[in-house]
Motif scaffolding. Structure first.
Motif, short mmCIF file in Angstrom:
data_model
loop_
_atom_site.label_atom_id
_atom_site.label_comp_id
_atom_site.label_asym_id
_atom_site.label_seq_id
_atom_site.Cartn_x
_atom_site.Cartn_y
_atom_site.Cartn_z
N LYS A 1 0.99 -1.20 -0.12
CA LYS A 1 0.01 -0.03 0.00
C LYS A 1 0.76 1.24 -0.01
N ILE A 2 1.10 1.81 -1.07
CA ILE A 2 1.92 2.92 -1.38
C ILE A 2 1.20 4.44 -1.40
N GLN A 3 1.90 5.33 -0.71
CA GLN A 3 1.35 6.79 -0.94
C GLN A 3 2.64 7.54 -1.54
N PHE A 4 2.55 7.86 -2.61
CA PHE A 4 3.70 8.81 -3.09
C PHE A 4 3.90 10.15 -2.67
N LEU A 5 2.66 10.86 -2.96
CA LEU A 5 2.39 12.31 -2.78
C LEU A 5 1.60 12.70 -1.52
N GLU A 6 1.64 14.04 -1.18
CA GLU A 6 0.94 14.26 -0.12
C GLU A 6 -0.21 14.94 -0.58
N SER A 7 -0.09 15.19 -1.99
CA SER A 7 -1.33 15.98 -2.70
C SER A 7 -2.31 14.60 -3.26
N HIS A 8 -1.80 13.41 -3.22
CA HIS A 8 -2.62 12.32 -3.66
C HIS A 8 -2.52 11.02 -2.66
#
Length: 226
Positions: free
Chosen positions: A130-137
């Motif tokens: 479970k990956i979250q690359f960006l604070e905006s996404h």
């Protein structure tokens, strides 16, 4: 007088002949009985031998049964070991060390994630990262279904698992955003891991096309091409 002697001689001869015939007849019966006797006697040991053979077969069957029981016991142990491995607890971010590397070859549109089991015990690394690359996404990077393995991925102590992650379609795009580190969670496990992006300049990701593969024992390029 002569007639009387003659009759006596004939009677004696007849008696002798009759006696000879009787003895001959008795001898014939005795011979037949002796022939039958050994045949019966020879058949009796054969029957006894058959009985012993049957006993031996029965004992062998018992031995075979015992062997099968032992084999089943071993099989059960193996099966139990397999079940125990399959039911290993879910890996947490504290159980594994996660690193990221660029996939070989330009334009470096993919990352290879490696999760190495450093816990000292077996654990199951489930699903996909479970990956979250960006604070905006804040949404997780979606998974590619065709990369899902057929069986649970159980990691023995020291063993790695791999996942391929698509970053972009390559080239310069105004939609690409630079990333130097990103957050990662494991399915069914507690905790978050912060993973450093490879390279001094980090990586560029495109939210419109990014995707991730499932964790597998080996990086399967054929199944993970996306």
């Amino acid at each position: 007088m002569r007639t009387s002697r003659h009759r006596s001689a004939l009677l004696a001869a007849a008696t002798t002949a009759a006696l000879a015939l009787a003895l001959t007849a008795c001898g014939g019966e005795g011979t037949g009985t002796q022939s039958a006797g050994p045949a019966d006697n020879s058949s009796a040991p054969a029957a006894a031998g058959s009985s012993q053979d049957a006993g031996a077969t029965k004992d062998t069957s018992k031995d075979t049964t015992a062997a099968k029981t032992t084999g089943n016991g071993s099989g059960t142990a193996d099966s139990t070991g397999g079940d125990a491995a399959a039911s290993a607890p879910a890996c947490t971010t504290e159980d594994v060390a996660i690193s990221a590397a660029r996939q070989d070859g330009p334009p470096y549109t993919h990352l290879v994630l490696t999760a190495k089991n450093t816990s000292g015990h077996s654990c199951t690394i489930k699903g996909f990262p479970k990956i979250q690359f960006l604070e905006s996404h804040k949404e997780d990077v979606p998974a590619v279904a065709k990369s899902k393995p057929a069986a649970p991925v159980v990691l023995e102590a020291g063993a790695p698992a791999y996942a391929l992650v698509k970053l972009s379609d390559g080239g310069t795009d105004e939609e690409n955003e630079p990333v130097s580190a990103f957050a990662l969670w494991l399915e069914g496990g507690d905790g978050m891991a912060t993973v450093n992006a490879p390279g001094e300049g980090g990586i560029a990701v495109d939210p419109a096309v990014w995707a991730t593969g499932y964790w597998t024992h080996e990086l399967r390029n054929g199944a993970d091409e996306f």
